[in-house]
Write an enzyme that holds these catalytic residues in place. Structure first.
Site, PDB file in Angstrom:
ATOM      1  N   SER A 481       3.309  -9.294   0.807  1.00 13.53           N
ATOM      2  CA  SER A 481       2.117  -9.367  -0.027  1.00 13.53           C
ATOM      3  C   SER A 481       2.385 -10.078  -1.353  1.00 13.53           C
ATOM      4  O   SER A 481       2.558 -11.286  -1.390  1.00 13.53           O
ATOM      5  CB  SER A 481       1.580  -7.947  -0.234  1.00 13.53           C
ATOM      6  OG  SER A 481       0.226  -7.967  -0.586  1.00 13.53           O
ATOM      7  N   ASP A 492       6.143 -23.900  -3.369  1.00 18.29           N
ATOM      8  CA  ASP A 492       5.200 -25.020  -3.335  1.00 18.29           C
ATOM      9  C   ASP A 492       5.356 -25.934  -4.548  1.00 18.29           C
ATOM     10  O   ASP A 492       5.230 -27.161  -4.443  1.00 18.29           O
ATOM     11  CB  ASP A 492       3.762 -24.502  -3.251  1.00 18.29           C
ATOM     12  CG  ASP A 492       3.452 -23.884  -1.888  1.00 18.29           C
ATOM     13  OD1 ASP A 492       4.222 -24.120  -0.947  1.00 18.29           O
ATOM     14  OD2 ASP A 492       2.438 -23.166  -1.777  1.00 18.29           O
ATOM     15  N   LYS A 507       2.359 -10.513   5.280  1.00 19.26           N
ATOM     16  CA  LYS A 507       1.103  -9.807   4.985  1.00 19.26           C
ATOM     17  C   LYS A 507       0.321 -10.623   3.954  1.00 19.26           C
ATOM     18  O   LYS A 507       0.630 -10.620   2.783  1.00 19.26           O
ATOM     19  CB  LYS A 507       1.368  -8.406   4.446  1.00 19.26           C
ATOM     20  CG  LYS A 507       0.088  -7.642   4.144  1.00 19.26           C
ATOM     21  CD  LYS A 507       0.363  -6.299   3.513  1.00 19.26           C
ATOM     22  CE  LYS A 507      -0.928  -5.609   3.168  1.00 19.26           C
ATOM     23  NZ  LYS A 507      -1.703  -6.328   2.141  1.00 19.26           N
TER      24      LYS A 507
END
Length: 726
Positions: A481, A492, A507
């Site tokens: 999460s 990224d 998740k």
């Protein structure tokens, strides 16, 4: 797993949904309590209505949904197939595709049938195990027992079921007998060495004792079951329905809601371990940092709890027992003793003694350490969860605390930082954005898509970069999460190197907790509990979801659990992976040797003998996990256990591993430890664990590789200046 959750009243968008639901429901909620079945019907109505209106992507309540509920519910009632007969299943199966209609019509026929039949079969089962334990077991007979209950068919006849009980009870008694014999062998050895000891007990005495303790355990087990009322069993049925929408949607009965509130406060007394059901067993899923189990270093994630004993009392067999009941036995007041008989991941059986204590919330907070390599100093920040107090904006939270630790590490002169979010199951979304923002210029951190399809991008709006030096983020298969959002953003932006397990948990959804009582006005039904349901989905700034796929490490490092099915992708009704348009962001361009550092690390992994041994151990554990047949012949059982112990010795060096680094506290903490012996004990323990951590070792090597040439030159200059001064 911890989830990124908050009560509906704290989310203005959801409040609108709540108000709409409230108006709609008040029109058909009865004002007077009549019978418990009427309350159950109301609960079904509330459950399906709220989920269908508020869930991110509610599943259609159709025949396929019905089959899923049917399977999950029966597996929850009788996971080890030791109660129902095949004739019961033949009777139940007519409802397999009718439950969707029953749910919509608030029809309780299936629940009433299964509940009454289960009560009947449980009562009958008492005679099976009691009869099995009246006479000594013959442990010379050649027979075995298969614990792969998923593939085991239901018994055709009462006689077949009775035989299944006999073998299961015999296996439990046999494992206890073998353990007792080992203790007696130690007595004999001590006596031969001239040490004072009690007279060893005979085989007959030990065999009788094990039957007695096994009988007591089973009696206790059934006494716990006897204490459950119809509402407890109905909660199981309701959860079978709720969880079919997705794995993270669940119903909290009133007492469970209470436990949830306590868990959110972070204060508890017990052993400091999270438990989860794994078939008929209770598995240790996580050790809470700083808790007594964590300090004891004997209990591990993946251990299966077989028996629980209070101090010197006889152990109670908890195999097949409901998770709530196992938790009740393990929890207890500070200072009391509990003994757990566990099956380790390598198949060996151990008895672990733990003194219960208060699990301090302080150990859920961030902490940091410093370490040196080649004359350069690096910082390690460990974040167990993304914590926040929604009720008090002035209280400490993970975002504020990590910022403080970064400043402290900068003041200490570190030249690289490791951000460790291994085993971090998530927490507050706000703190993730704050923490990621410490390492980048202003820009997007995560994208969120709501049930209505609206996309929201959460930004770091502060142009300040608190740390612009080398960065490594550590994850494992239990990082979930919020942890995945942080790792994904860093990856990224190409801001730092993500290392750890092949991929994180996977998740990528958000849950909200809805108090069901807010929909009922003027009724007399009492507390209806709460519903935790999935309302949003996360997406990386590159557009991909973290759901199922998680975050794939830039450098995948072998770990013990690499081949076991433990992630979101291994759950049959998990929400799918998808992608949306990427956000507008600029890749970090201040790390000119990023790819070179990754290449060097991968080269080290290939040639690291310890890493190869870890991978070999992981494959062996996977093989062991698939072996479910146990001999009930005592000689063969002992031989099997001996073979396991001998095999596990090959991997003993993994626990004995020591890296070349010395980890130290920052100056402010050194001063605090002089006054706080408990804090010193915790930090010494953490530093010792870090010194045995091969993954931290590799993270530090990567930081060293990430150093730019001018920084290395500056470091050399600094060392030269220090040498002149000295």
């Amino acid at each position: 797993m911890n989830t990124i959750i908050r009560f509906m009243k704290r989310n203005y968008k959801i409040i609108l949904v709540v108000l709409t639901l409230s108006v709609a429901l008040w029109s058909f909620i009865p004002r007077q309590k009549t019978t418990d079945p009427e309350k159950d019907k109301l609960l079904l109505e509330l459950l399906t209505f709220v989920i269908e209106k508020g869930h991110y992507n509610p599943a259609a309540i159709d025949d396929a949904f019905s089959k899923g509920v049917y399977k999950d519910y029966l597996n929850a009632l009788d996971p080890s197939k030791r109660f129902f007969l095949q004739s019961d299943i033949d009777e139940f199966v007519q409802y397999e595709t009718q439950l969707d209609d029953q749910i919509k019509n608030k029809d309780l026929s299936f629940f009433n049938l299964t509940y009454s039949r289960l009560m009947q079969r449980m009562e009958e089962s008492k005679t099976y195990y009691k009869e099995s334990l009246t006479e000594p077991f013959d442990y010379k007979v050649e027979e075995s027992y298969n614990t792969d209950y998923e593939k085991t068919p239901f018994a055709q006849t009462p006689a077949e079921l009775k035989e299944r009980w006999r073998k299961q009870v015999k296996l439990s008694a046999l494992s206890s007998l073998v353990e007792k014999q080992k203790l007696e062998e130690d007595k004999t050895k001590n006596k031969a060495d001239g040490k004072k000891t009690d007279a060893p007990k005979s085989y007959e005495q030990l065999e009788k004792e094990t039957r007695g303790s096994t009988l007591n355990s089973l009696n206790d087990n059934f006494n716990f079951i006897k204490d459950l009322d119809r509402n407890d069993w109905f909660s199981i049925y309701v959860n079978a329905i709720a969880s079919r929408f997705d794995p993270h949607t669940s119903y909290f009965a009133p007492n469970e809601k209470e436990k949830f509130d306590v868990s959110m406060s972070g204060k508890l007394e017990g052993i400091g371990a999270r438990l989860q059901k794994k078939g008929d067993f209770t598995e240790i899923s996580e050790l809470i940092s700083g808790g007594p189990a964590w300090r004891g270093k004997q209990l591990e994630s993946g251990d299966l709890v077989l028996k629980v004993a209070q101090a010197d009392a006889d152990p109670v067999d908890v195999v097949g027992m409901r998770l709530d009941d196992v938790v009740k036995k393990i929890k207890g007041p500070k200072g009391t003793e509990v003994r757990l008989t566990v099956k380790k991941t390598d198949g060996t059986i151990k008895v672990i003694t733990i003194i219960r204590d208060e699990v301090e919330i302080e150990e859920t907070y961030v902490k940091s350490s410093v370490v040196e390599k080649d004359g350069y100093k690096y910082g390690v920040i460990y974040l167990p969860k993304f914590y926040i107090d929604f009720e008090d904006q002035n209280s400490r939270d993970a975002g504020k605390d990590v910022a403080i630790e970064v400043e402290r590490l900068k003041a200490a002169g570190v030249q690289g930082i490791v951000m460790d979010v291994r085993d971090n199951g998530g927490g507050s979304l706000k703190t993730v954005v704050d923490i990621a923002g410490l390492f980048i210029d202003q820009g997007p951190i995560v994208q969120i898509k709501s049930a209505a399809g609206k996309k929201e991008v959460l930004f770091d709006k502060d142009p300040k970069v608190q740390w612009d030096g080398p960065l490594v983020v550590m994850i494992n298969e239990f990082s979930a999460s919020a942890s995945e959002i942080l790792a994904a953003a860093i990856q990224d932006y190409k801001r730092g190197v993500v290392i750890g397990s092949k991929q994180s948990y996977g998740k990528g959804t958000v849950q909200n907790v809805i108090d069901l009582n807010q929909f009922v006005r003027g009724s007399n039904y009492g507390d209806l509990g709460a519903l935790k349901t999935t309302t949003q989905k996360f997406y990386r700034i590159n557009g991909g979801s973290t759901q199922l796929e998680g975050v794939k490490s830039d450098i995948a490092i072998p770990d013990r659990y690499a081949y076991l099915k433990m992630g979101e992708r291994d759950i049959d009704n998990a929400m799918p992976w998808d992608k949306i348009d990427p956000a507008d962001y600029q890749v970090w361009n201040k790390q000119n040797n990023f790819d070179a550092a990754i290449a060097k690390s991968r080269a080290r992994m290939i040639n690291n003998a310890q890493m190869k041994l870890i991978d070999e151990n992981a494959k062996w554990l996977d093989e062991r996990n698939k072996e479910n047949v146990y001999s009930l012949n005592i000689d063969k059982f002992k031989a099997e256990q001996k073979a396991l112990e001998d095999k596990s010795k090959k991997y003993k060096s993994l626990a004995d591993y020591k890296n070349a680094f010395v980890f130290k506290s920052l100056p402010y903490e050194v001063d605090a430890m002089k006054k706080d012996s408990a804090l010193k004990e915790k930090r010494d323990s953490w530093h010792e664990n870090l010194s045995k951590d091969i993954y931290i070792e590799e993270a530090i090597h990567i930081l060293n590789d990430l150093q730019s040439e001018n920084l290395k030159g500056l470091g050399a200059k600094t060392k030269k200046e220090k040498a002149i001064k000295s």
